[in-house]
Write a protein that holds these residues in place. Sequence first.
Motif, PDB file in Angstrom:
ATOM      1  N   ALA A  59       9.135   1.303  -5.100  1.00  0.00           N
ATOM      2  CA  ALA A  59       8.394   2.175  -6.019  1.00  0.00           C
ATOM      3  C   ALA A  59       9.188   2.442  -7.283  1.00  0.00           C
ATOM      4  O   ALA A  59       8.642   2.443  -8.391  1.00  0.00           O
ATOM      5  CB  ALA A  59       8.039   3.491  -5.325  1.00  0.00           C
ATOM      6  N   PHE A  60      10.511   2.642  -7.150  1.00  0.00           N
ATOM      7  CA  PHE A  60      11.350   2.859  -8.327  1.00  0.00           C
ATOM      8  C   PHE A  60      11.361   1.617  -9.201  1.00  0.00           C
ATOM      9  O   PHE A  60      11.257   1.704 -10.420  1.00  0.00           O
ATOM     10  CB  PHE A  60      12.792   3.176  -7.947  1.00  0.00           C
ATOM     11  CG  PHE A  60      12.963   4.321  -7.003  1.00  0.00           C
ATOM     12  CD1 PHE A  60      12.035   5.339  -6.918  1.00  0.00           C
ATOM     13  CD2 PHE A  60      14.068   4.376  -6.181  1.00  0.00           C
ATOM     14  CE1 PHE A  60      12.197   6.381  -6.035  1.00  0.00           C
ATOM     15  CE2 PHE A  60      14.248   5.426  -5.295  1.00  0.00           C
ATOM     16  CZ  PHE A  60      13.316   6.425  -5.225  1.00  0.00           C
ATOM     17  N   GLY A  61      11.499   0.468  -8.582  1.00  0.00           N
ATOM     18  CA  GLY A  61      11.535  -0.792  -9.331  1.00  0.00           C
ATOM     19  C   GLY A  61      10.240  -1.070 -10.045  1.00  0.00           C
ATOM     20  O   GLY A  61      10.233  -1.504 -11.201  1.00  0.00           O
ATOM     21  N   ALA A  62       9.126  -0.810  -9.379  1.00  0.00           N
ATOM     22  CA  ALA A  62       7.822  -1.031 -10.008  1.00  0.00           C
ATOM     23  C   ALA A  62       7.654  -0.121 -11.219  1.00  0.00           C
ATOM     24  O   ALA A  62       7.168  -0.555 -12.271  1.00  0.00           O
ATOM     25  CB  ALA A  62       6.704  -0.787  -9.001  1.00  0.00           C
ATOM     26  N   PHE A  63       8.071   1.133 -11.088  1.00  0.00           N
ATOM     27  CA  PHE A  63       7.960   2.058 -12.214  1.00  0.00           C
ATOM     28  C   PHE A  63       8.856   1.631 -13.360  1.00  0.00           C
ATOM     29  O   PHE A  63       8.450   1.676 -14.527  1.00  0.00           O
ATOM     30  CB  PHE A  63       8.304   3.486 -11.771  1.00  0.00           C
ATOM     31  CG  PHE A  63       8.248   4.463 -12.902  1.00  0.00           C
ATOM     32  CD1 PHE A  63       7.026   4.868 -13.423  1.00  0.00           C
ATOM     33  CD2 PHE A  63       9.404   4.975 -13.458  1.00  0.00           C
ATOM     34  CE1 PHE A  63       6.959   5.759 -14.478  1.00  0.00           C
ATOM     35  CE2 PHE A  63       9.354   5.865 -14.510  1.00  0.00           C
ATOM     36  CZ  PHE A  63       8.130   6.256 -15.018  1.00  0.00           C
ATOM     37  N   GLY A  97       0.813  -1.214   0.000  1.00  0.00           N
ATOM     38  CA  GLY A  97       0.000   0.000   0.000  1.00  0.00           C
ATOM     39  C   GLY A  97       0.841   1.255   0.000  1.00  0.00           C
ATOM     40  O   GLY A  97       0.573   2.204  -0.738  1.00  0.00           O
ATOM     41  N   MET A  98       1.888   1.256   0.824  1.00  0.00           N
ATOM     42  CA  MET A  98       2.764   2.423   0.887  1.00  0.00           C
ATOM     43  C   MET A  98       3.544   2.590  -0.413  1.00  0.00           C
ATOM     44  O   MET A  98       3.729   3.704  -0.905  1.00  0.00           O
ATOM     45  CB  MET A  98       3.714   2.299   2.072  1.00  0.00           C
ATOM     46  CG  MET A  98       4.507   3.543   2.349  1.00  0.00           C
ATOM     47  SD  MET A  98       3.538   4.969   2.865  1.00  0.00           S
ATOM     48  CE  MET A  98       3.198   4.558   4.562  1.00  0.00           C
ATOM     49  N   ALA A 150       4.491   5.608  -5.367  1.00  0.00           N
ATOM     50  CA  ALA A 150       4.624   5.593  -6.826  1.00  0.00           C
ATOM     51  C   ALA A 150       3.580   6.500  -7.474  1.00  0.00           C
ATOM     52  O   ALA A 150       3.901   7.278  -8.385  1.00  0.00           O
ATOM     53  CB  ALA A 150       4.495   4.166  -7.349  1.00  0.00           C
ATOM     54  N   LEU A 151       2.351   6.417  -7.026  1.00  0.00           N
ATOM     55  CA  LEU A 151       1.292   7.262  -7.600  1.00  0.00           C
ATOM     56  C   LEU A 151       1.523   8.744  -7.307  1.00  0.00           C
ATOM     57  O   LEU A 151       1.397   9.579  -8.207  1.00  0.00           O
ATOM     58  CB  LEU A 151      -0.075   6.841  -7.061  1.00  0.00           C
ATOM     59  CG  LEU A 151      -0.692   5.623  -7.717  1.00  0.00           C
ATOM     60  CD1 LEU A 151      -1.972   5.225  -6.981  1.00  0.00           C
ATOM     61  CD2 LEU A 151      -1.004   5.892  -9.173  1.00  0.00           C
ATOM     62  N   MET A 152       1.865   9.067  -6.075  1.00  0.00           N
ATOM     63  CA  MET A 152       2.071  10.476  -5.733  1.00  0.00           C
ATOM     64  C   MET A 152       3.267  11.057  -6.489  1.00  0.00           C
ATOM     65  O   MET A 152       3.223  12.206  -6.930  1.00  0.00           O
ATOM     66  CB  MET A 152       2.265  10.642  -4.224  1.00  0.00           C
ATOM     67  CG  MET A 152       1.021  10.335  -3.425  1.00  0.00           C
ATOM     68  SD  MET A 152      -0.443  11.249  -3.969  1.00  0.00           S
ATOM     69  CE  MET A 152       0.020  12.908  -3.590  1.00  0.00           C
ATOM     70  N   THR A 153       4.301  10.257  -6.681  1.00  0.00           N
ATOM     71  CA  THR A 153       5.464  10.731  -7.430  1.00  0.00           C
ATOM     72  C   THR A 153       5.084  11.018  -8.870  1.00  0.00           C
ATOM     73  O   THR A 153       5.418  12.078  -9.417  1.00  0.00           O
ATOM     74  CB  THR A 153       6.596   9.691  -7.382  1.00  0.00           C
ATOM     75  OG1 THR A 153       6.954   9.461  -6.016  1.00  0.00           O
ATOM     76  CG2 THR A 153       7.807  10.161  -8.156  1.00  0.00           C
ATOM     77  N   VAL A 191      11.639  11.695  -1.566  1.00  0.00           N
ATOM     78  CA  VAL A 191      11.003  12.711  -0.718  1.00  0.00           C
ATOM     79  C   VAL A 191       9.580  12.281  -0.359  1.00  0.00           C
ATOM     80  O   VAL A 191       9.163  12.376   0.804  1.00  0.00           O
ATOM     81  CB  VAL A 191      11.007  14.090  -1.421  1.00  0.00           C
ATOM     82  CG1 VAL A 191      10.133  15.084  -0.687  1.00  0.00           C
ATOM     83  CG2 VAL A 191      12.426  14.609  -1.550  1.00  0.00           C
ATOM     84  N   TRP A 192       8.832  11.781  -1.354  1.00  0.00           N
ATOM     85  CA  TRP A 192       7.477  11.297  -1.071  1.00  0.00           C
ATOM     86  C   TRP A 192       7.497  10.114  -0.117  1.00  0.00           C
ATOM     87  O   TRP A 192       6.629   9.971   0.744  1.00  0.00           O
ATOM     88  CB  TRP A 192       6.737  10.927  -2.355  1.00  0.00           C
ATOM     89  CG  TRP A 192       6.021  12.089  -2.938  1.00  0.00           C
ATOM     90  CD1 TRP A 192       6.345  12.757  -4.079  1.00  0.00           C
ATOM     91  CD2 TRP A 192       4.882  12.755  -2.404  1.00  0.00           C
ATOM     92  NE1 TRP A 192       5.472  13.797  -4.277  1.00  0.00           N
ATOM     93  CE2 TRP A 192       4.559  13.809  -3.275  1.00  0.00           C
ATOM     94  CE3 TRP A 192       4.098  12.560  -1.283  1.00  0.00           C
ATOM     95  CZ2 TRP A 192       3.490  14.667  -3.042  1.00  0.00           C
ATOM     96  CZ3 TRP A 192       3.028  13.420  -1.052  1.00  0.00           C
ATOM     97  CH2 TRP A 192       2.738  14.452  -1.923  1.00  0.00           C
TER      98      TRP A 192
END
Length: 109
Positions: free
Chosen positions: A85-89, A17-18, A23-26, A49-50
């Motif tokens: 989040a970086f990896g998922a993107f 969830g986090m 990822a979405l907010m970025t 930062v997010w």
Amino acid sequence: MDLTQLFTIDMLGTMAGMTAFVALMTQITKYFVKGTTVEKFDTKWYGLVWSVVANVAALIFLTQEYTASSIFTCFVNTLLVAVAAFGAFDVIKSVDTNVKSKSEGVSGE
């Protein structure tokens, strides 16, 4: 689970969830900062930062425990969430690139 809310408190308490939230907010907010000094930073720093903001907010509002171990856990979670989040993107971007290149190859024949 209430499907009328995208993110619930319980979901933000999980790693998935986090990570989804960061990822979405970025990706959503980086379009609002175009033309500012924030745009000059690499997206990964912006995502970090997010991640810091989200994890510190979770520490303050969800756990409300300010011991050395909870602060250290928050620091580790911040790094893990940012990297996830970086990896998922990157995975989504590479799949999109592969699909586009394969579709161009099929249509070009």
